[in-house]
Motif scaffolding. Structure first.
Motif, mmCIF file in Angstrom:
data_model
loop_
_atom_site.group_PDB
_atom_site.id
_atom_site.type_symbol
_atom_site.label_atom_id
_atom_site.label_comp_id
_atom_site.label_asym_id
_atom_site.label_seq_id
_atom_site.Cartn_x
_atom_site.Cartn_y
_atom_site.Cartn_z
ATOM 1 N N THR A 193 37.832 38.767 44.237
ATOM 2 C CA THR A 193 38.924 37.913 44.404
ATOM 3 C C THR A 193 39.637 38.110 45.687
ATOM 4 O O THR A 193 40.222 37.474 46.272
ATOM 5 C CB THR A 193 40.019 38.663 43.070
ATOM 6 N N ASN A 194 39.292 39.531 46.039
ATOM 7 C CA ASN A 194 40.068 39.981 47.575
ATOM 8 C C ASN A 194 39.230 39.300 48.596
ATOM 9 O O ASN A 194 39.521 39.822 49.940
ATOM 10 C CB ASN A 194 40.175 41.476 47.544
ATOM 11 N N ILE A 230 44.036 33.954 38.852
ATOM 12 C CA ILE A 230 44.279 34.867 39.907
ATOM 13 C C ILE A 230 45.097 34.494 41.039
ATOM 14 O O ILE A 230 44.943 33.239 41.719
ATOM 15 C CB ILE A 230 42.875 35.220 40.476
ATOM 16 N N SER A 233 45.075 38.437 45.973
ATOM 17 C CA SER A 233 44.423 39.943 45.964
ATOM 18 C C SER A 233 44.358 40.242 47.269
ATOM 19 O O SER A 233 43.824 39.541 48.126
ATOM 20 C CB SER A 233 42.826 39.465 45.360
ATOM 21 N N CYS A 251 45.475 43.139 42.820
ATOM 22 C CA CYS A 251 45.309 41.647 42.368
ATOM 23 C C CYS A 251 46.239 41.048 41.301
ATOM 24 O O CYS A 251 46.378 41.742 40.445
ATOM 25 C CB CYS A 251 43.794 41.475 41.495
#
Length: 548
Positions: A193-194, A230, A233, A251
């Motif tokens: 996610t990041n 999401i 993040s 996140c």
């Protein structure tokens, strides 16, 4: 549901001391803070991990759960992972499992169930066998987690993903650990996610090396099916109470469900056709009622033709089916909700409260007796349910007893079909080889050369085959209907097979066939084939009538 991983929260006060935490992340709404650690600040027993067991400690109302660390060359405790759980999250905690000193799992009750994995990968300079072993253990852990769970994997992977493998990353190329991580993401349909959000460089890097280089080694992974949940993040610069050379990764996850469009359900879908086909008496009564209703409606038609006759049959079938046929049960029988089990459970609750209020030998005996009574109630209810279902099998036709018996056996044993499994393999090369081996075994040996000019392929089987080329007869229709399965699912017109298999509708079905196939016309009780001249004349008459 709003899930925040490692945002600014007030962590419990802990003693200051050296700590190298590869990653810290927190869950605000569920009150969860988990972090892989080398040395846990504020521990009262520094050598408590010598027995290799998980440790539980209370820190100002928070519950700290850690797995055992290992000793380095200086005989100092290093490694290990853990979770710091708030009082709010403890109520939702279903299980905490430590798979080894590098992987720990926690499951939180909810819809969907949230499963968080905390992991710590060997660094890039360690032997590659250690990294492969780590990802094999992590893969087996992920495979055991249900596909519907909200899976979040956070940890120090000691991996760098280059621009070719990630959207936004400070790394210029993918290192060795990054290749293993890339294969792991591809195998389990995960995403980091990041690396997905366009942030500044100071929100991407997670570790500062002694030479001042900024690298991204810590990641939060989720399944791609939850990627739209999401919202952001990123990495933060500090975390109160933890002295670490790694930054925390945040996140933000907000679960949103897509609402399906509600459509008008066909009432005929509620009919329990399986029960109708298995009950021969009910099926015969239904067919006779449909025929009588169809005959009544057909006599009211002023100018009947093939379309209006067919529509009348469909309407008669639906009207009679909704009136006299049984409907499907909305839910199966729940043993835990039966009257006997509910009564025994209430008695056990009362005995348990009395024993907790005032513990005596008499209350202890009553409590034990209530437990035995509840177990007996479950057993008796289950036995009566099975006896009732087996009694229903005796009333079925002999053609359906075998299938119904296996269906009952699967229901009792709670046996489900095997899930669809992805191609196994830790790397892309292994998955490709397994895929090739699978289809090699499936397709078998290469096709042999065949000589089509051989006498075997050119000899006549029969010069005069006994094939009837005249009109479609009633005998041929009956032969075809005999091979039709009674339990076949009705088509779009919702007319079941038991209607067509009944002799009452054989002549009507034959009329439908001849009317839908041009070139045949009915002459009295027989069908004759029209000549090409007659068909062309009819087409010309219809053409002139349409244009005039």
């Amino acid at each position: 549901m709003s899930l925040h991983l490692s945002t600014r929260v007030k962590a419990p006060a802990m003693k200051s001391g050296p700590s190298k935490s590869p990653l810290d992340y927190a869950n605000i709404n569920d009150g969860l803070i988990s972090k892989p650690v080398d040395t846990i600040p504020g521990r009262t027993k520094p050598d408590a991990d010598k027995d290799g067991q998980d440790k539980f400690e209370d820190l100002n109302g928070y519950r700290l759960v850690t797995s055992s660390a290992w000793k380095n060359q200086r005989n100092a405790a290093t490694g290990g992972v853990g979770f710091l759980i708030s009082p709010r999250a403890i109520n939702s905690c279903m299980s905490i499992i430590s798979h080894n000193e590098r992987i720990m799992e926690i499951s939180l009750l909810g819809n969907p169930t949230s499963t968080v994995l905390c992991c710590y990968s060997p660094h890039n300079e360690q032997p590659e066998e250690a990294v492969i072993s780590f990802y094999q253990e992590l893969s087996s852990t992920v495979n055991a987690i249900p596909a519907h769970n909200l899976l979040i994997i956070g940890g120090d992977f000691n991996a760098q993903l280059g621009p070719l493998d990630a959207l936004f990353t400070p790394a210029k190329e993918t290192n060795r650990n990054g290749n293993h991580m890339k294969d792991f993401l591809q195998e389990h349909n995960l995403i980091a996610t990041n690396t997905r959000f366009q942030n500044r460089i100071n929100r991407l890097w997670t570790h500062r090396r002694p030479n001042g280089q900024l690298v991204q080694l810590d990641f939060v992974l989720v399944r791609k099916k939850w990627i739209n949940s999401i919202k952001n993040s990123r990495a933060y610069s500090s975390f109160e109470g933890v002295n670490s050379d790694h930054r925390i990764v945040s996140c933000k996850c907000q679960i949103s469900y897509r609402k399906c469009r509600t459509s008008m359900k066909d009432p005929m879908k509620r009919i329990d056709w399986k029960k109708v086909t298995r009950d021969t008496i009910l099926g015969e009564q239904f067919v006779v009622a449909v025929y009588n209703r169809f005959s009544s409606l057909h006599d009211e038609l002023q100018e009947p033709n093939i379309s209006t006759t067919y529509d009348t049959l469909v309407a008669a079938n639906e009207e009679v089916a909704l009136e006299m046929l049984p409907k499907k049960s909305k839910q199966s029988y729940n043993i835990a909700a039966s009257d006997k089990v509910t009564e025994a459970r209430d008695v056990l609750k009362s005995a348990s409260m009395n024993h907790n209020t005032r513990s005596t030998r008499a209350s202890q005996k009553l409590l034990e007796s209530a437990k035995v009574t509840l177990d007996k109630a479950y057993t008796e209810t289950l036995e009566s349910s099975i006896q009732k279902k087996t009694g229903e099998l005796d009333n079925l036709h002999h053609e359906y007893k075998h299938a119904a018996s296996w269906e009952l056996l699967r229901e009792i044993t709670d046996t489900k079909s095997a899930p669809v499994v992805r191609v196994k393999g830790n790397t892309s090369e292994e998955r490709r080889d397994n895929w090739f081996l699978h289809f090699s075994n499936l397709l078998g040996k290469p096709e042999q050369d065949v000589n089509l000019e051989d006498t075997f392929f050119n000899s006549n089987v029969s010069d005069d085959l006994p094939i009837h080329t005249g009109p479609f007869t009633m005998e041929e229709l009956q032969k075809g209907l005999n091979k039709l399965n009674k339990s076949k699912t009705p088509g779009p017109d919702n007319i079941p097979a038991i209607v067509w298999k009944n002799p009452l509708f054989h002549q009507q079905l034959l009329d439908f066939w001849y009317s839908s196939n041009s070139g045949w016309r009915r002459k009295g009780k027989e069908y004759v084939e029209e000549t090409e001249k007659v068909r062309k004349g009819k087409k010309m008459v219809r053409y002139l009538h349409h244009n005039n």
